[in-house]
Scaffold this active site. Structure first.
Site, PDB file in Angstrom:
ATOM      1  N   GLU A  84     -14.149  -1.698 -16.368  1.00 16.32           N
ATOM      2  CA  GLU A  84     -13.687  -0.744 -15.770  1.00 16.32           C
ATOM      3  C   GLU A  84     -14.343  -0.145 -16.370  1.00 16.32           C
ATOM      4  O   GLU A  84     -14.235   1.660 -15.546  1.00 16.32           O
ATOM      5  CB  GLU A  84     -12.169  -0.446 -16.241  1.00 16.32           C
ATOM      6  CG  GLU A  84     -12.391   0.168 -17.645  1.00 16.32           C
ATOM      7  CD  GLU A  84     -10.799   0.723 -18.005  1.00 16.32           C
ATOM      8  OE1 GLU A  84     -10.364   1.954 -18.043  1.00 16.32           O
ATOM      9  OE2 GLU A  84      -9.470  -0.008 -17.536  1.00 16.32           O
ATOM     10  N   GLU A  95       0.144 -10.634  -0.647  1.00 18.62           N
ATOM     11  CA  GLU A  95       1.484 -10.481   0.082  1.00 18.62           C
ATOM     12  C   GLU A  95       1.553 -10.469   1.915  1.00 18.62           C
ATOM     13  O   GLU A  95       2.078 -10.928   2.626  1.00 18.62           O
ATOM     14  CB  GLU A  95       2.453  -9.599  -0.285  1.00 18.62           C
ATOM     15  CG  GLU A  95       2.709 -10.951  -1.720  1.00 18.62           C
ATOM     16  CD  GLU A  95       4.020 -10.080  -3.004  1.00 18.62           C
ATOM     17  OE1 GLU A  95       4.502  -8.753  -2.568  1.00 18.62           O
ATOM     18  OE2 GLU A  95       4.441 -10.968  -3.901  1.00 18.62           O
TER      19      GLU A  95
END
Length: 273
Positions: free
Chosen positions: A114, A83
């Site tokens: 992960e 953004e």
């Protein structure tokens, strides 16, 4: 990991027998828990401030900002990074979000991604990481191996590190130059850290990126003067910003926006006419 380290994020919910609650009770109780999050963030403002100062200094030297995380934490970092260009008109690579498992993990969990302690460093190197950059690890637990390994290697290579975690004194904080620990307590659904912990991380990310961009001069007064005009809605918003800044009609502002191609240029040029 220290034997004394306790994951508050994994502690049992203060609520029992959720399946027996009415929808109204569920929503009310979730909302009650959510109200504690901004207060927890407020306690970390000094830590956030120190990290923001470091980021601004590094970007002014030509550095960039990276977020690394897994699961919800990784997705939140990608959201914040994505953004920044349309909101503040910065280059697409100034802020980058990386997630364990790569882009496919944005939509679907990648098994065991992960748990790799070396992959984050490889991912960062693939983006041409430099010593002027800053790397922020995001993990509710504060224990994610992908993040721990990445930050540790960054420190070994003299790259500034920070983190956003929701447990105190976590392994990730120990490999962060600027740790941010927002302790929101147990989740409404035990261990579901996409809830309060995720909300806390989103709030902190908003604070970091917005403050950094303002200090880099990407906001004038209270307006997104460098926003990208990539669709009709944003062009209309741009016209409104110009109209308010110059105290003119939106129609005239739209003409100026078309003429100058950006909110900043329209305001600066027409102010001096």
């Amino acid at each position: 990991m220290s034997k004394n380290f306790k994951k508050i994020t994994e502690q049992s919910s203060a609520y029992r027998h959720l399946e027996q609650m009415s929808i109204h009770e569920l929503l009310t109780n979730i909302n009650t828990e959510d109200q504690s999050v901004p207060k927890a963030v407020q306690k970390s403002i000094s830590s956030i401030e120190r990290l923001v100062e470091a980021i601004v200094d590094q970007i002014e030297k030509g550095g960039k900002l990276y977020y690394i995380g897994a699961g919800t934490s990784g997705r939140l970092g990608i959201l914040d990074a994505t953004e920044c260009p349309p909101t503040f008109g910065v280059p697409e690579d100034m802020v980058t979000g990386l997630i364990a498992g790569g882009d496919q993990a944005i939509r679907k969990a990648v098994e065991h991604a992960e748990d790799d302690t070396e992959q984050a460093w490889k991912d960062l190197q693939a983006h041409d990481l430099q010593t002027e950059d800053v790397v922020i690890g995001i993990a509710a637990s504060g224990t994610t191996p992908y993040v721990v390994g990445g930050l540790k290697t960054c420190q070994e290579n003299d790259i500034i590190t920070g983190c956003i975690v929701c447990n105190p004194s976590s392994p990730i904080s120990k490999v962060s130059d600027f740790p941010i620990e927002v302790v929101v307590g147990p989740e409404f659904v035990t261990g579901s850290s996409r809830m309060k912990a995720g909300t806390a991380q989103k709030l902190v990310l908003n604070m970091i990126s917005t403050s950094v961009m303002i200090k880099l001069g990407r906001v004038k007064d209270n307006k997104m003067v460098d926003m990208q005009l990539s669709n009709a809605k944003l062009k209309q918003r741009g016209s409104l910003l110009i109209a308010e800044a110059l105290d003119i009609s939106e129609e005239k502002a739209a003409v100026f926006l078309q003429k100058h191609g950006s909110v900043r240029k329209a305001i600066e040029h027409e102010t001096h006419q």
